[in-house]
Design a protein around this motif. Structure first.
Motif, PDB file in Angstrom:
ATOM      1  N   ARG A   1       0.972  -1.543  -0.104  1.00 20.62           N
ATOM      2  CA  ARG A   1      -0.169  -0.122  -0.039  1.00 20.62           C
ATOM      3  C   ARG A   1       0.649   0.795  -0.152  1.00 20.62           C
ATOM      4  NH1 ARG A   1      -5.603  -0.996  -0.171  1.00 20.62           N
ATOM      5  NH2 ARG A   1      -5.367  -3.153  -0.807  1.00 20.62           N
TER       6      ARG A   1
ATOM      7  N   GLY B   1      -7.325  -3.349   4.500  1.00 25.17           N
ATOM      8  CA  GLY B   1      -6.951  -3.789   3.716  1.00 25.17           C
ATOM      9  C   GLY B   1      -6.505  -5.191   3.429  1.00 25.17           C
ATOM     10  N   LEU B   2      -5.343  -5.935   4.693  1.00 28.68           N
ATOM     11  CA  LEU B   2      -4.822  -7.317   4.355  1.00 28.68           C
ATOM     12  C   LEU B   2      -5.749  -8.458   4.311  1.00 28.68           C
ATOM     13  CD1 LEU B   2      -2.368  -8.464   4.419  1.00 28.68           C
ATOM     14  CD2 LEU B   2      -3.514  -9.576   6.896  1.00 28.68           C
ATOM     15  N   ALA B   3      -7.336  -8.299   4.695  1.00 31.62           N
ATOM     16  CA  ALA B   3      -8.847  -9.785   4.058  1.00 31.62           C
ATOM     17  C   ALA B   3      -8.289  -8.771   2.866  1.00 31.62           C
ATOM     18  CB  ALA B   3      -9.582  -8.936   4.184  1.00 31.62           C
ATOM     19  N   SER B   4      -8.631  -7.265   2.298  1.00 31.33           N
ATOM     20  CA  SER B   4      -8.947  -7.441   0.924  1.00 31.33           C
ATOM     21  C   SER B   4      -8.341  -8.100  -0.649  1.00 31.33           C
ATOM     22  CB  SER B   4      -9.737  -6.084  -0.067  1.00 31.33           C
ATOM     23  OG  SER B   4      -9.982  -5.347   1.339  1.00 31.33           O
ATOM     24  N   ASP B   5      -6.846  -7.503  -0.031  1.00 29.21           N
ATOM     25  CA  ASP B   5      -5.980  -8.553  -0.493  1.00 29.21           C
ATOM     26  C   ASP B   5      -5.369 -10.119  -0.951  1.00 29.21           C
ATOM     27  OD1 ASP B   5      -4.619  -5.370  -0.772  1.00 29.21           O
ATOM     28  OD2 ASP B   5      -2.813  -5.062   0.541  1.00 29.21           O
ATOM     29  N   LEU B   6      -6.333 -10.615   0.040  1.00 27.49           N
ATOM     30  CA  LEU B   6      -6.107 -11.662   0.770  1.00 27.49           C
ATOM     31  C   LEU B   6      -7.102 -12.166  -0.242  1.00 27.49           C
ATOM     32  CD1 LEU B   6      -3.794 -12.411   3.413  1.00 27.49           C
ATOM     33  CD2 LEU B   6      -3.550 -13.246   0.874  1.00 27.49           C
ATOM     34  N   GLY B   7      -8.466 -11.186  -0.343  1.00 25.31           N
ATOM     35  CA  GLY B   7      -9.369 -12.080  -0.614  1.00 25.31           C
ATOM     36  C   GLY B   7     -10.366 -12.917   0.341  1.00 25.31           C
ATOM     37  N   VAL B   8      -9.903 -12.638   1.802  1.00 28.04           N
ATOM     38  CA  VAL B   8     -10.360 -13.606   2.460  1.00 28.04           C
ATOM     39  C   VAL B   8     -11.241 -12.311   3.652  1.00 28.04           C
ATOM     40  CG1 VAL B   8      -8.336 -14.801   2.894  1.00 28.04           C
ATOM     41  CG2 VAL B   8      -8.470 -13.044   4.330  1.00 28.04           C
TER      42      VAL B   8
ATOM     43  N   GLY C   1      -8.691  -4.565  -2.709  1.00 29.55           N
ATOM     44  CA  GLY C   1      -7.854  -5.583  -2.232  1.00 29.55           C
ATOM     45  C   GLY C   1      -6.553  -5.348  -4.303  1.00 29.55           C
ATOM     46  N   ILE C   2      -5.275  -5.546  -3.546  1.00 33.69           N
ATOM     47  CA  ILE C   2      -4.118  -5.218  -4.173  1.00 33.69           C
ATOM     48  C   ILE C   2      -3.794  -7.166  -4.437  1.00 33.69           C
ATOM     49  CG2 ILE C   2      -1.946  -4.390  -5.186  1.00 33.69           C
ATOM     50  CD1 ILE C   2      -2.471  -2.698  -3.039  1.00 33.69           C
ATOM     51  N   LYS C   3      -4.375  -7.589  -5.659  1.00 34.03           N
ATOM     52  CA  LYS C   3      -4.097  -9.143  -5.814  1.00 34.03           C
ATOM     53  C   LYS C   3      -2.953  -9.234  -6.764  1.00 34.03           C
ATOM     54  CE  LYS C   3      -8.538 -10.210  -3.780  1.00 34.03           C
ATOM     55  NZ  LYS C   3      -9.039  -9.235  -3.918  1.00 34.03           N
TER      56      LYS C   3
ATOM     57  N   ASP D   1     -14.810 -11.782   0.241  1.00 30.84           N
ATOM     58  CA  ASP D   1     -13.627 -10.866  -0.418  1.00 30.84           C
ATOM     59  C   ASP D   1     -13.897  -9.519   0.255  1.00 30.84           C
ATOM     60  OD1 ASP D   1     -11.557  -9.214  -1.321  1.00 30.84           O
ATOM     61  OD2 ASP D   1     -12.017 -10.162  -3.424  1.00 30.84           O
ATOM     62  N   PRO D   2     -14.135  -8.968   1.058  1.00 25.22           N
ATOM     63  CA  PRO D   2     -14.570  -6.854   1.588  1.00 25.22           C
ATOM     64  C   PRO D   2     -14.314  -6.272   0.302  1.00 25.22           C
ATOM     65  CG  PRO D   2     -12.562  -8.176   2.455  1.00 25.22           C
ATOM     66  CD  PRO D   2     -11.726  -8.792   2.157  1.00 25.22           C
ATOM     67  N   SER D   3     -13.495  -6.704  -1.113  1.00 23.22           N
ATOM     68  CA  SER D   3     -13.217  -5.794  -1.755  1.00 23.22           C
ATOM     69  C   SER D   3     -14.296  -5.612  -2.564  1.00 23.22           C
ATOM     70  CB  SER D   3     -11.758  -6.476  -2.850  1.00 23.22           C
ATOM     71  OG  SER D   3     -10.587  -6.816  -2.335  1.00 23.22           O
TER      72      SER D   3
END
Lengths: 367, 128
Positions: A130, B41-48, A212-214, A328-330
Motif C-alpha cells: 500500500r 486492507g490485508l483481508a481485501s488483498d488476500l480475498g479473505v 484488494g491489491i491482488k 472478499d471485502p473488495s
C-alpha cells in the motif's frame, strides 16, 4: 460527420475486442484460471488466435459494410443512429458468444487433464504494497468539482441573462435541437448532472483504493506492477474524463447563455474533440494496463517454486465473468476478460455503484 | 515482506497469517514499530474474510507480538523477545505435546525429533 464518429468508435471497440485475449492476465484464459506452466498449452494458444481471427474478420466486414453503405446512400439521422447501435453490438455479441465457447472448452480441458493436481494452491500478499500504491489522492481527483462549483456560481450570477428556452439536447452538429422552459432546475441541470458524474467518479476511485491489491505467487513482480498500473491509470483516466466533461459542459452552458458566440465550426468540433480524447484515453489505458503480466509482457519469470500455484478462484466467477465472493471485502476487482474493474456482486455496495448513478440521472431528467 | 496462505490447508487461515507475521519478525523482515496493514486492507488483498484477519491480529496481540494502537493500527511490539515467561512456556509445552507424542509413537528416536525441530528453526530463519 456522425458517420466518422460511428466508424471510429466501432473501430476502437473492435480493436479492443480483438486484442483482449492477449491483454488480460496471463494466467486467466477466457475466464479460466490456468497454472503458469500451462499458459503456453497448444489449445490455449490456438483458442486465443481463433478468437481474435474470427472477431477481427467480422469487424472488418462490419466496418467495410458501414463504409460502403454510408457512401452509396444518404442515410437519415435515425438510420445513422440505428446503425451506430447495431454495428458495435454485432461485434460485441459475437465476441461474447465466442468467449463462452472457448470458456467452456478450456474449462473442460483443465478438468480432464487436472491441471491443478499435485499443486499447492496459495494466495500471497505484500505487506508493504500500500505504500507503493500510485493512485491519485482524493484532493487531486476532486479538483474538477471545484470547477463545477465555479460553473454553478457563474450560472447563478448570470441567471437573469439566460434565455427563456433552455436547450436539453444537442444534435451531431453540436447545435441544440430540443428545448425546455426556463426554470431554476433547467438552468442548473447541466452543472448538477456534472456534479453527480464527478461524485460518482470520486466514489469509484475511493472504492478502488480500498479494494484488494491482488498479486500472484507465480509471478509476484509482474502481477504487482499490473495491479499498481491498473489502479493508477484508472484514477488518471477518470480524472481525464472528469476534466473533459467539465470543459464540455461549461462550453455548452456558455453557449446557452451567450448564444452562438463560437461559430458553427467550433460548436461541431468541440464535442468531437471531447469524444476523440476520451477514446484515446481509453486506448492508452488499455495498453498501459494490458502490456504487463499478459502475453505482451516479454519478461517471463518462472521456476519460483513449481509446486506452488495461485489459488484457483474460478469458483467465485460465474461464467468466468461475474465475481461473487462473500469473503472478499473488495467491492471492485480486476476484470477477467477485458481491461479495467468489475464489481463483487456479493457486496451490497456493488449494487449502489451500479444503480444509484442511473437512478440519479433518471430522476434529474424527469424532474 | 510477503504473506503466503494456503486456503485449503487444515491449518486455519488466521493461524497461518499469525505464524507468517511471527516468522517475519524472527527473520528481521518486520522490525519493531513497523505497522501492519489495516484489517480491511490485508483481508481485501488476500480475498479473505475480515474476521479472519481480525482474529489473527488479536491472536498476535494476545501473544504480545503486536500492539493494537487506536488510529495507527497493528504495530509490531518494541521489545517482544525478552524470553518466554513461565506461563508462556507452559502453554507452548501444552501445544507442542500432541505433536511430540505423535512423533514418538511413530517410532522416531530423540535425536530424530531434535533434528526435526532444528531443521524447522533453520528453515524459519533462512526462508526468503
Amino acid at each position: 460527420m456522425e458517420g466518422i464518429i460511428l466508424f471510429l468508435s466501432t473501430l476502437i471497440v473492435s480493436v479492443i475486442q480483438v486484442s483482449i485475449p492477449f491483454l488480460v492476465k496471463r494466467t486467466v484464459v477466457f475466464g479460466v484460471t490456468v497454472p503458469m506452466d500451462h499458459t503456453n498449452h497448444a489449445v490455449i494458444k490456438q483458442s486465443k488466435k481463433r478468437y481474435s481471427l474470427i472477431t477481427g474478420v467480422l469487424s472488418l466486414g462490419v466496418l467495410t459494410t458501414f463504409l460502403v453503405w454510408s457512401m452509396s446512400t444518404t442515410p437519415t439521422d435515425v438510420q445513422m443512429a440505428l446503425m451506430g447501435t447495431i454495428l458495435p453490438m454485432i461485434v460485441i455479441v459475437t465476441s461474447l458468444v465466442l468467449y463462452f465457447y472457448f470458456h467452456v472448452k478450456i474449462s473442460k480441458l483443465k478438468k480432464e487433464q487436472s491441471w491443478f493436481e499435485g499443486k499447492k494452491q496459495v494466495k500471497i500478499s505484500d505487506l508493504n504494497i500500500r505504500a507503493k500504491d500510485e493512485m491519485l489522492p482524493w484532493y487531486v481527483v476532486s479538483l474538477p468539482i471545484l470547477l463545477t462549483i465555479g460553473l454553478m456560481a457563474f450560472t447563478a450570477a448570470n441567471y437573469n441573462q439566460f434565455p427563456d428556452q433552455i436547450p436539453v439536447h444537442w444534435g451531431a452538429d453540436g447545435q441544440p435541437d430540443a428545448y425546455t422552459d426556463k426554470s431554476v432546475l433547467s438552468v442548473f441541470s447541466l452543472p448538477i448532472i456534472l456534479l453527480v458524474l464527478q461524485g460518482m467518479f470520486l466514489g469509484i476511485i475511493e472504492l478502488t483504493k480500498r479494494s484488494g491489491i491482488k498479486i500472484r505467487p507465480t509471478n509476484n513482480q509482474a502481477s504487482k506492477k499490473r495491479q499498481i498500473n491498473l489502479r493508477k491509470y484508472t484514477s488518471w483516466l477518470l480524472l481525464l474524463v472528469s476534466l473533459l466533461l467539465t470543459m464540455l459542459f461549461s462550453f455548452l452552458q456558455a453557449m446557452t447563455l451567450y448564444g452562438n458566440m463560437f461559430g458553427d465550426m467550433m460548436i461541431m468540433l468541440v464535442p468531437l474533440i471531447f469524444m476523440f480524447l476520451t477514446l484515446a484515453g481509453a486506448v492508452v489505458f488499455a495498453i498501459k494496463v494490458g502490456k504487463v503480466d499478459s502475453d505482451l509482457d516479454e519478461v517471463v519469470v518462472t521456476g519460483q517454486d513449481d509446486k506452488v500455484e495461485e489459488y484457483d478462484e474460478d469458483r467465485y466467477w460465474i461464467g468466468g465473468m461475474i465475481y461473487f465472493n462473500k469473503q472478499d471485502p473488495s467491492v471492485l476487482v480486476e476484470k477477467r476478460f477485458g481491461i479495467g474493474m468489475t464489481v463483487n456482486f456479493a457486496r451490497p455496495m456493488a449494487y449502489m455503484v451500479l444503480v444509484v448513478p442511473i437512478l440519479l440521472i433518471l430522476l434529474l431528467s424527469f424532474l | 515482506m510477503y504473506i503466503q496462505i494456503e486456503p485449503e490447508s487444515d491449518i486455519p487461515i488466521y493461524s497461518q497469517v499469525s505464524t507468517q507475521v511471527m516468522e517475519g519478525i524472527i527473520r528481521g523482515e518486520l522490525a519493531a514499530g513497523e505497522v501492519l496493514p489495516s484489517v480491511r486492507g490485508l483481508a481485501s488483498d488476500l480475498g479473505v474474510n475480515m474476521h479472519t484477519i481480525n482474529k489473527s491480529y488479536h491472536d498476535l496481540e494476545a501473544k504480545g507480538v503486536i500492539t493494537i494502537v487506536p488510529k495507527s493500527g497493528a504495530v509490531i511490539s518494541v521489545a517482544p523477545l525478552k524470553g518466554a515467561s513461565k506461563e508462556q512456556t507452559d502453554l507452548l509445552s501444552e501445544k507442542l505435546r500432541p505433536t511430540v507424542v505423535e512423533a514418538m509413537v511413530s517410532g522416531m528416536n530423540d535425536d530424530e525429533i531434535h533434528a526435526l525441530v532444528d531443521s524447522i528453526m533453520r528453515n524459519v530463519r533462512e526462508m526468503k
